[in-house]
Design a protein around this motif. Structure first.
Motif, PDB file in Angstrom:
ATOM      1  N   PRO A   1       0.814  -1.226   0.000  1.00  0.00           N
ATOM      2  CA  PRO A   1       0.000   0.000   0.000  1.00  0.00           C
ATOM      3  C   PRO A   1       0.846   1.274   0.000  1.00  0.00           C
TER       4      PRO A   1
ATOM      5  N   GLU B   1       2.174   1.666  -3.481  1.00  0.00           N
ATOM      6  CA  GLU B   1       1.138   2.160  -4.388  1.00  0.00           C
ATOM      7  C   GLU B   1       1.012   3.675  -4.297  1.00  0.00           C
ATOM      8  N   ARG B   2       1.145   4.218  -3.075  1.00  0.00           N
ATOM      9  CA  ARG B   2       1.047   5.664  -2.917  1.00  0.00           C
ATOM     10  C   ARG B   2       2.261   6.381  -3.490  1.00  0.00           C
TER      11      ARG B   2
END
Length: 282
Positions: free
Chosen positions: A60, A63-64
C-alpha cells in the motif's frame, strides 16, 4: 529524506517488470544493485514499498509512492531533453483503450519506429475514463483520448472510427445493411466491453431510448465469448475489427456514431518532450 533517482528508477522498473531480475535487465545494472536501491528507498520512507516472494508487487505504501516516482522521473527526462537537445531519445509512456491498442497503435508504432528510432514507447491499456486521469496524474506522458471536449491545445486527431454491431456470423441479420438498437436488444445487449459503454449510452440518447442492457462486462474477451455462445450481441468501434474471432462479424448500426481519437499530452502540466515528439511525428 534523501531519496535518489536511482532508487525511484529501481522502484518503477521492479513494479513494471514484476521482479528484481527483470528490473535489473531493464536498467542495465546488477540485481543486487536494484535490491540495494529499493532497500535504501524503504529506509528513507520508513516502510516496505515492495512485497518479496513471487512477483514483486507494491505494498500500500508503494502504491502511494509509484505515481509520484513516475512523475519525478518524467520531469527529469524532460529536463535532460532541454539541457541536452538533439535526437529524441528515451522512454515515453502512452495510454490507450483496448481497441486503439489493437487497431491504431500498431500503425503509429510502425511510424514512430522510423521517425523516432531511439524512442521506446511503453503502452498502458485502460478504459476511456482512465485515460485523462492517468495523463493528468503523471502516470503516463501521453494518451489517445476518446472524444475529448475540447481537444487539448497541441493535440492531434489520430483517427476517427464508427461504432458497429458485433454478432455471430450465422446470425439471421448478419447480412443486414444496418442494425437498430431494437434489433440488438432482441438478442440481449452486452455492454461495457473494452470501455465502450459511453458510446453505447450516446447511441441510446441519439435514438431517444433509455440506456439498457442485458449484460454488463469489462473485458472484450468476455464479451466476445458471450456473443459466440449466443448469449447476446454488442456494439464496439470498428477499430476493434482486428480483435474479432472468425465466427463473429461487424454490421453497421443506426443511429450512426463516430468516435474521434486524439493523441495528446496533459493539460495541467508541461508536456514531456517525447510526448511532443510523438504528436509531431503523427
Amino acid at each position: 529524506m534523501n531519496i535518489t533517482l536511482a532508487q525511484l528508477r529501481a522502484l518503477v522498473a521492479t513494479v513494471d517488470r514484476g521482479s528484481f531480475t527483470l528490473a535489473a535487465a531493464t536498467l542495465g545494472i546488477g540485481q543486487s544493485a536494484v535490491s540495494h536501491a529499493v532497500a535504501g528507498l524503504e529506509r528513507e520512507v520508513g516502510g516496505q514499498v515492495l512485497r518479496r516472494g513471487g512477483a514483486a508487487a507494491p505494498t500500500p505504501l508503494g502504491e502511494r509512492l509509484i505515481g509520484h516516482a513516475r512523475s519525478v522521473l518524467a520531469s527529469v527526462d524532460a529536463l535532460e531533453a532541454v539541457v541536452r537537445p538533439g535526437t529524441a531519445r528515451g522512454t515515453v509512456r502512452l495510454a490507450a483503450v483496448p481497441t486503439v491498442c489493437q487497431g491504431l497503435l500498431p500503425r503509429l508504432r510502425d511510424l514512430w519506429a522510423v521517425t523516432l528510432p531511439d524512442v521506446d514507447v511503453q503502452v498502458y491499456e485502460g478504459d476511456d475514463d482512465e485515460m485523462p486521469e492517468w495523463l493528468e496524474a503523471g502516470t503516463v506522458d501521453a494518451a489517445v483520448l476518446v472524444d475529448p471536449a475540447p481537444v487539448p491545445d497541441g493535440a492531434v486527431v489520430g483517427a476517427r472510427d464508427e461504432m458497429a454491431a458485433v454478432i455471430r456470423r450465422e446470425h439471421p441479420l448478419a447480412d443486414a445493411a444496418a442494425l437498430t438498437l431494437d434489433d440488438l436488444h432482441e438478442d440481449g445487449l452486452v455492454a461495457g466491453g473494452g470501455g465502450c459503454e459511453h458510446q453505447i449510452q450516446r447511441m441510446h440518447e441519439i435514438a431517444g431510448q433509455p440506456f439498457r442492457y442485458a449484460h454488463r462486462v469489462r473485458e472484450m474477451s468476455t464479451m466476445f465469448g458471450m456473443i459466440q455462445r449466443g448469449e447476446g450481441v454488442s456494439v464496439v468501434p470498428t477499430l476493434g475489427r482486428v480483435m474479432l474471432p472468425d465466427d463473429l462479424v461487424m454490421v453497421p448500426t443506426t443511429p450512426r456514431l463516430e468516435r474521434t481519437l486524439v493523441l495528446s499530452g496533459p493539460s495541467s502540466r508541461p508536456w514531456h518532450p517525447l510526448a511532443r515528439a510523438l504528436v509531431d511525428a503523427v
